[in-house]
Design an enzyme around this catalytic site. Structure first.
Site, PDB file in Angstrom:
ATOM      1  N   GLU A 128       0.720  -1.193  -0.085  1.00 47.53           N
ATOM      2  CA  GLU A 128       0.104  -0.055  -0.057  1.00 47.53           C
ATOM      3  C   GLU A 128       0.878   1.171   0.089  1.00 47.53           C
ATOM      4  O   GLU A 128       0.480   2.147  -0.462  1.00 47.53           O
ATOM      5  CB  GLU A 128      -0.871  -0.011   1.122  1.00 47.53           C
ATOM      6  N   TYR A 167     -16.833  25.700  -0.975  1.00 46.87           N
ATOM      7  CA  TYR A 167     -16.457  24.192  -0.955  1.00 46.87           C
ATOM      8  C   TYR A 167     -15.387  24.147  -1.830  1.00 46.87           C
ATOM      9  O   TYR A 167     -14.750  22.904  -1.438  1.00 46.87           O
ATOM     10  CB  TYR A 167     -17.643  23.517  -1.573  1.00 46.87           C
ATOM     11  N   GLU A 180      -8.021   6.313  10.154  1.00 54.10           N
ATOM     12  CA  GLU A 180      -8.278   6.977  11.232  1.00 54.10           C
ATOM     13  C   GLU A 180      -7.404   8.185  11.235  1.00 54.10           C
ATOM     14  O   GLU A 180      -7.774   9.282  11.572  1.00 54.10           O
ATOM     15  CB  GLU A 180      -8.207   6.086  12.537  1.00 54.10           C
ATOM     16  N   LYS A 216     -12.133   3.183   1.745  1.00 51.06           N
ATOM     17  CA  LYS A 216     -11.122   2.565   1.071  1.00 51.06           C
ATOM     18  C   LYS A 216     -11.594   1.494   0.413  1.00 51.06           C
ATOM     19  O   LYS A 216     -11.661   0.284   0.852  1.00 51.06           O
ATOM     20  CB  LYS A 216     -10.169   2.084   2.355  1.00 51.06           C
TER      21      LYS A 216
END
Length: 123
Positions: free
Chosen positions: A21, A53, A73, A99
Site C-alpha cells: 500500500e 466548497y 483513522e 477505502k
C-alpha cells in the site's frame, strides 16, 4: 445551520499498513460535510461571507495526499483538523473516508472510518 457537502471526492494516496500500500498506493473516496451559519452569505450573496466548497476540497486534497499514514483513522483526522483550523467559520466537519480497494480477501463495497470534529472540541 447550513451544510456544505462534498460527496465522492476520489483521491489516490499511499495510506495503509501493508508494504504494498505504501509502494503501489490505491484509490480512496471522501465524503466531507461541514456545518456553518450562512445567514449573512444568504443575504449578501457573496462567497466571502461563507466558506467555499472549492477551498475545502483543495485543503482536503492537499492534506490527504501530502503524507502517508498507516491508519485511515489518522488520515481522516488530519483532513478534518486541517479543515477546521483553516476555516474558523465552520462549526463542525465530518469526514467519511472510504477505502474501496483495501487488501482484504472478501467482497465489499468499501471499508471506512468516519470522524466528526466540532468547533467546541478544539478550544
Amino acid at each position: 445551520m447550513e451544510k456544505i457537502i462534498i460527496k465522492g471526492l476520489k483521491l489516490f494516496a499511499y495510506h495503509g499498513v501493508n508494504p504494498e500500500e505504501k509502494v503501489d498506493g490505491q484509490n480512496f473516496v471522501l465524503d466531507i460535510t461541514a456545518t456553518l451559519d450562512a445567514d449573512r452569505a444568504k443575504e449578501t450573496d457573496n462567497v466571502d461571507d461563507t466558506v467555499s466548497y472549492a477551498k475545502i476540497l483543495k485543503t482536503a486534497r492537499a492534506v490527504f495526499c501530502e503524507k502517508s499514514y498507516d491508519l485511515i483513522e489518522t488520515a481522516a483526522n488530519k483532513v478534518g483538523m486541517a479543515i477546521m483550523e483553516t476555516y474558523p467559520a465552520l462549526n463542525s466537519v465530518t469526514v467519511l473516508l472510504m477505502k474501496p480497494e483495501a487488501p482484504i480477501k472478501a467482497e465489499f463495497e468499501y471499508v471506512a472510518v468516519e470522524e466528526t470534529i466540532n468547533r467546541e472540541d478544539l478550544i
